[in-house]
Design a protein around this motif. Structure first.
Motif, PDB file in Angstrom:
ATOM      1  N   THR A 417       0.844  -1.198   0.000  1.00  0.00           N
ATOM      2  CA  THR A 417       0.000   0.000   0.000  1.00  0.00           C
ATOM      3  C   THR A 417       0.879   1.247   0.000  1.00  0.00           C
ATOM      4  OG1 THR A 417      -0.127   0.168   2.412  1.00  0.00           O
ATOM      5  CG2 THR A 417      -1.775  -1.212   1.321  1.00  0.00           C
ATOM      6  N   ILE A 432      -0.783   0.618  -7.914  1.00  0.00           N
ATOM      7  CA  ILE A 432      -0.629  -0.611  -7.135  1.00  0.00           C
ATOM      8  C   ILE A 432      -0.907  -1.791  -8.064  1.00  0.00           C
ATOM      9  CG2 ILE A 432      -1.400  -1.947  -5.139  1.00  0.00           C
ATOM     10  CD1 ILE A 432      -2.328   0.623  -3.844  1.00  0.00           C
ATOM     11  N   PHE A 448      -3.604   4.489   0.187  1.00  0.00           N
ATOM     12  CA  PHE A 448      -4.048   3.941  -1.086  1.00  0.00           C
ATOM     13  C   PHE A 448      -3.929   2.425  -1.017  1.00  0.00           C
ATOM     14  CE2 PHE A 448      -2.771   8.239  -1.942  1.00  0.00           C
ATOM     15  CZ  PHE A 448      -3.628   8.698  -2.928  1.00  0.00           C
ATOM     16  N   LEU A 450      -5.478  -1.483  -2.835  1.00  0.00           N
ATOM     17  CA  LEU A 450      -6.109  -2.115  -3.992  1.00  0.00           C
ATOM     18  C   LEU A 450      -7.299  -2.928  -3.503  1.00  0.00           C
ATOM     19  CD1 LEU A 450      -5.837  -2.585  -7.058  1.00  0.00           C
ATOM     20  CD2 LEU A 450      -4.512  -4.633  -6.532  1.00  0.00           C
ATOM     21  N   VAL A 455      -7.763   1.070  -7.307  1.00  0.00           N
ATOM     22  CA  VAL A 455      -6.988   1.720  -6.246  1.00  0.00           C
ATOM     23  C   VAL A 455      -7.875   2.778  -5.616  1.00  0.00           C
ATOM     24  CG1 VAL A 455      -4.972   3.142  -5.718  1.00  0.00           C
ATOM     25  CG2 VAL A 455      -4.793   1.292  -7.411  1.00  0.00           C
TER      26      VAL A 455
END
Length: 462
Positions: A417, A432, A448, A450, A455
């Motif tokens: 992340t 990501i 941030f 996934l 994202v």
């Protein structure tokens, strides 16, 4: 005086056999106990060592009946002390800088090399101390643990005194300890700047620079590289840690590479690669590729411009700026690495297929030799096949090793992340696993992640 029975006294011994207690019962007809008889009966009841006769006499003469008294104390054993080495150098290494109370970072706290001086006493051996046996009040001997000696220190770069107690450095250099082995290795140390006059440095060991590294110079080391001053447009490569206490002003041409970790006060206009982590206070318009984590999370740390790839994730205090300068942060799976993995997998298959074909050819030669009864050991065609197999096996092993290395990185990159502790500005792109999110408005304290193929940003939880 009539002989008294055993029942006229009682003996109690503590669980650790260190104390003995006696209680006398009141005799009949106001008679007095005989001292020798009482002592004999105390011994018969198991109290055989450390008996204080004066206390027993006091109990008899003072007619202290039906009251338990401590009359015996044992001698505890005293364990010996093992031999030990007193080391006169620091083994407390710190590969990451410490955070000061005001939130700033102290890069001088990074300690990856311990230097000793020629003639310095690096270790003192203290002989073992013999123990002494004890005795319980029951008369049982208490065996003490013996003090054990230690074998001498092995290694190189030092001399041991004749009595085996002092170890003295033969040279000035880096000291390392691994188990019972100490090694002092030469260190390339420059008390000033590295420039075109001093020339490039290519050293098997550790390099210490107490000045700046100026434009156009190169430093290569099989150990660590520590630079107290500023690095300009230079090339720095090390197989171990790189510590840049003064930072990097790369002018777009600096290249920093470590097979381990990199710590830097700041990095500007440079290309940085590391197989470990990167920790710095700021990065400006850099191309950074890190196979562990990027840590720029101290107070007021900032990343502006450039591209950062951190396989295992990134922690950044501020990212981007109000001018919306394009800044790319990428974590997790990388397209280039994924393509490299596919290429290596193909190479492994091709090399293995080639080895299988070579093995078939060699087997045919062996069968022909058996059938015709001839010696084929010097046959040029067979020798050529053997050489080709050896070369191909080496290429296969190299490809497998690199593939395994990439697989390890990819596995560790799962779930990576990007955490922004303070502000992330518009113009920042976060990727990501090759999926990108574009920041369109300034956000504060977000992470941030996934999720379901996208994202997304979530609040940072402290």
């Amino acid at each position: 005086m009539a002989e008294k029975t055993v029942e006229e006294l009682s003996v109690r011994i503590s669980q650790d056999d260190m104390k003995g207690f006696v209680s006398l019962r009141r005799p009949a007809d106001d008679q007095k106990y005989d001292f020798d008889m009482i002592m004999s009966k105390i011994a018969a009841k198991g109290l055989r060592y450390g008996v204080k006769e004066d206390v027993v006499r006091e109990m008899i003469e003072g007619e202290q009946y039906n009251h338990e008294r401590l009359v015996a104390i044992g001698t505890p054993s005293k364990d010996g002390i093992d031999g030990f080495f007193q080391l006169n150098f620091n083994l407390d290494f710190n590969t990451k800088p410490t955070i000061r109370p005001d939130g700033s970072v102290d890069y001088w706290s990074v300690h990856v090399v311990e230097i000793v001086e020629e003639g310095q006493v690096i270790a003192i051996y203290h002989e073992p101390v013999a123990g002494s046996n004890g005795m319980g009040v029951s008369g049982k001997m208490l065996i003490a643990k013996r003090g054990r000696p230690l074998p001498p220190l092995a290694g190189k770069g030092f001399t041991r005194s004749e009595d085996g107690k002092l170890y003295v450095a033969d040279i000035t250099g880096k000291i390392e300890k691994n188990g019972n082995r100490i090694q002092i290795s030469p260190v390339y140390e420059v008390y000033g700047n590295v420039d075109l006059k001093t020339g490039n440095i290519d050293f098997r060991g550790d390099v210490l620079i107490h000045g700046n590294v100026l434009t156009g110079t190169e430093i290569r080391a099989t150990g660590t590289v520590t630079i107290d001053g500023i690095v300009e447009a230079a090339r720095i490569e090390a197989e171990k840690d790189i510590v840049l206490r003064g930072g990097v002003l790369g002018k777009g041409r600096a290249f920093i590479y470590s097979k381990s970790n990199i710590s830097a006060k700041f990095i500007e206009y440079a290309t940085v690669k590391a197989e470990g982590f990167l920790e710095a206070s700021s990065a400006l318009d850099c191309n950074i590729e890190i196979y562990d984590k990027v840590l720029m999370n101290s107070l007021n740390s900032t990343v502006v411009g450039g591209h950062i790839y951190a396989a295992r994730g990134a922690e950044i205090y501020n990212c981007g700026n109000e001018s919306e300068m394009r800044t790319e942060i990428q974590v997790g799976m990388d397209k280039v690495m994924g393509a490299e993995v596919v290429t290596l997998q193909n190479i492994v298959r091709e090399k293995q297929a080639m080895i299988d074909k070579l093995n078939i050819g060699l087997k045919q030669f062996e069968e022909m030799a058996i059938e015709k009864g001839v010696d084929i050991s010097s046959d040029e065609r067979r020798v050529g096949l053997l050489r080709a197999r050896i070369a191909t096996q080496a290429e296969l092993a190299q490809a497998k090793e690199k593939l395994s290395y990439y697989d390890t990185i990819i596995e560790s990159a799962k779930g990576a992340t990007v955490c922004i502790m303070n502000n992330v500005h518009a113009g920042v792109n976060v990727t990501i696993d090759n999926i990108t999110a574009i920041v369109k408005d300034t956000q504060h304290s977000v992470q941030f992640i996934l999720r379901e193929g996208k994202v997304i940003m979530i609040p940072v939880e402290y």
